[in-house]
Structure formats: structure tokens, C-alpha cells
Enzyme design. Sequence first.
Site, PDB file in Angstrom:
ATOM      1  N   GLU A 128     106.154  -9.604  27.474  1.00  0.00           N
ATOM      2  CA  GLU A 128     107.131  -9.750  28.558  1.00  0.00           C
ATOM      3  C   GLU A 128     108.503 -10.114  27.992  1.00  0.00           C
ATOM      4  O   GLU A 128     109.528  -9.614  28.456  1.00  0.00           O
ATOM      5  CB  GLU A 128     106.675 -10.832  29.534  1.00  0.00           C
ATOM      6  CG  GLU A 128     105.452 -10.455  30.345  1.00  0.00           C
ATOM      7  CD  GLU A 128     104.113 -10.777  29.670  1.00  0.00           C
ATOM      8  OE1 GLU A 128     103.109 -10.812  30.401  1.00  0.00           O
ATOM      9  OE2 GLU A 128     104.061 -10.982  28.444  1.00  0.00           O
TER      10      GLU A 128
ATOM     11  N   GLU B  20      98.186 -11.989  14.518  1.00  0.00           N
ATOM     12  CA  GLU B  20      99.192 -11.061  15.027  1.00  0.00           C
ATOM     13  C   GLU B  20     100.541 -11.324  14.357  1.00  0.00           C
ATOM     14  O   GLU B  20     101.273 -10.387  14.023  1.00  0.00           O
ATOM     15  CB  GLU B  20      99.346 -11.213  16.539  1.00  0.00           C
ATOM     16  CG  GLU B  20      98.133 -10.791  17.333  1.00  0.00           C
ATOM     17  CD  GLU B  20      98.338 -10.976  18.812  1.00  0.00           C
ATOM     18  OE1 GLU B  20      98.438  -9.943  19.514  1.00  0.00           O
ATOM     19  OE2 GLU B  20      98.406 -12.139  19.281  1.00  0.00           O
TER      20      GLU B  20
ATOM     21  N   LYS C 275     101.126  -2.370  24.016  1.00  0.00           N
ATOM     22  CA  LYS C 275     100.547  -3.072  22.873  1.00  0.00           C
ATOM     23  C   LYS C 275      99.147  -2.499  22.646  1.00  0.00           C
ATOM     24  O   LYS C 275      98.140  -3.082  23.056  1.00  0.00           O
ATOM     25  CB  LYS C 275     100.516  -4.578  23.149  1.00  0.00           C
ATOM     26  CG  LYS C 275     100.170  -5.416  21.955  1.00  0.00           C
ATOM     27  CD  LYS C 275     100.313  -6.899  22.280  1.00  0.00           C
ATOM     28  CE  LYS C 275      99.964  -7.761  21.090  1.00  0.00           C
ATOM     29  NZ  LYS C 275     100.084  -9.196  21.417  1.00  0.00           N
TER      30      LYS C 275
ATOM     31  N   TYR D 162     121.488   8.969  22.967  1.00  0.00           N
ATOM     32  CA  TYR D 162     120.095   8.516  23.003  1.00  0.00           C
ATOM     33  C   TYR D 162     119.553   8.157  21.630  1.00  0.00           C
ATOM     34  O   TYR D 162     118.646   7.339  21.517  1.00  0.00           O
ATOM     35  CB  TYR D 162     119.180   9.497  23.728  1.00  0.00           C
ATOM     36  CG  TYR D 162     119.259  10.942  23.298  1.00  0.00           C
ATOM     37  CD1 TYR D 162     118.672  11.378  22.126  1.00  0.00           C
ATOM     38  CD2 TYR D 162     119.901  11.872  24.101  1.00  0.00           C
ATOM     39  CE1 TYR D 162     118.732  12.699  21.748  1.00  0.00           C
ATOM     40  CE2 TYR D 162     119.957  13.199  23.733  1.00  0.00           C
ATOM     41  CZ  TYR D 162     119.379  13.617  22.551  1.00  0.00           C
ATOM     42  OH  TYR D 162     119.442  14.928  22.186  1.00  0.00           O
TER      43      TYR D 162
END
Length: 121
Positions: A75, A23, A100, A55
Site C-alpha cells: 500500500e 523479504e 506482489k 511514457y
Amino acid sequence: MSGDRIRLEGLRARAHHGVFAHEREQGQEFVIDVTVWLPLGAAAAHDALAQTVHYGELAEAVVAAVERDPVDLIETVAERVADTALEFERVRRVEVTVHKPEAPITVPFADVSVTIERDRG
């Protein structure tokens, strides 16, 4: 707190977060949803961008926060995004979901995500 909010859905960033070496080496796509609560009445009444959150700038800041230095957990990525959104002066509260979709899960799945909410302290 007002119910006024701006929501960005499906922001995409390629980053190298995760606990596994592959990863970190190969990276993967992350998808981020961000909702910010802020009073929008004055912006609407005066048609004034200065009285709201741009934005486009928020989207760029969120993606940059996701793409910077790798961490193990989504997290942690979500917390980083929440902190970034709360740096915008008018934002009072934020909800962040980090998806994910390429997570290393050994069974078929549609999505894995983490959602957090934070208020201006």
C-alpha cells in the site's frame, strides 16, 4: 475530466519491501500497472511530445520509486508510485496497481495486488 489516458502495464522492479526479514534480505519482483489521466488533444493535434507525458520517463520514474528504500506494505509502495506520477505536470489523476507475485502466502495463488486512485490536489 477528459477520459484521455496513458497506461503502462507490467512494469517490473526488484525491491526489498515486506514485513518479513527474508523479504527485506532477498528481495523479490514487483509488477506495477499505472494509468495516468491527462488531456491528450493538444499533443495529438500538434504532434508534440511536450504536450503529453513521455511514457518512457514515467516508466523509469515509477520503477525508481519502487526500487528505493524498503517499506513494509505494498500500500505504501502504491502511494509512492501515485505521488511520483502526479509530479508530472500534465497528469491530473492516476491509478496504480502494485502486484506482489511472490508474496509469502501459504496457499496456492495467482496474484496479490493493491490498487489505489489519486487526483491532483
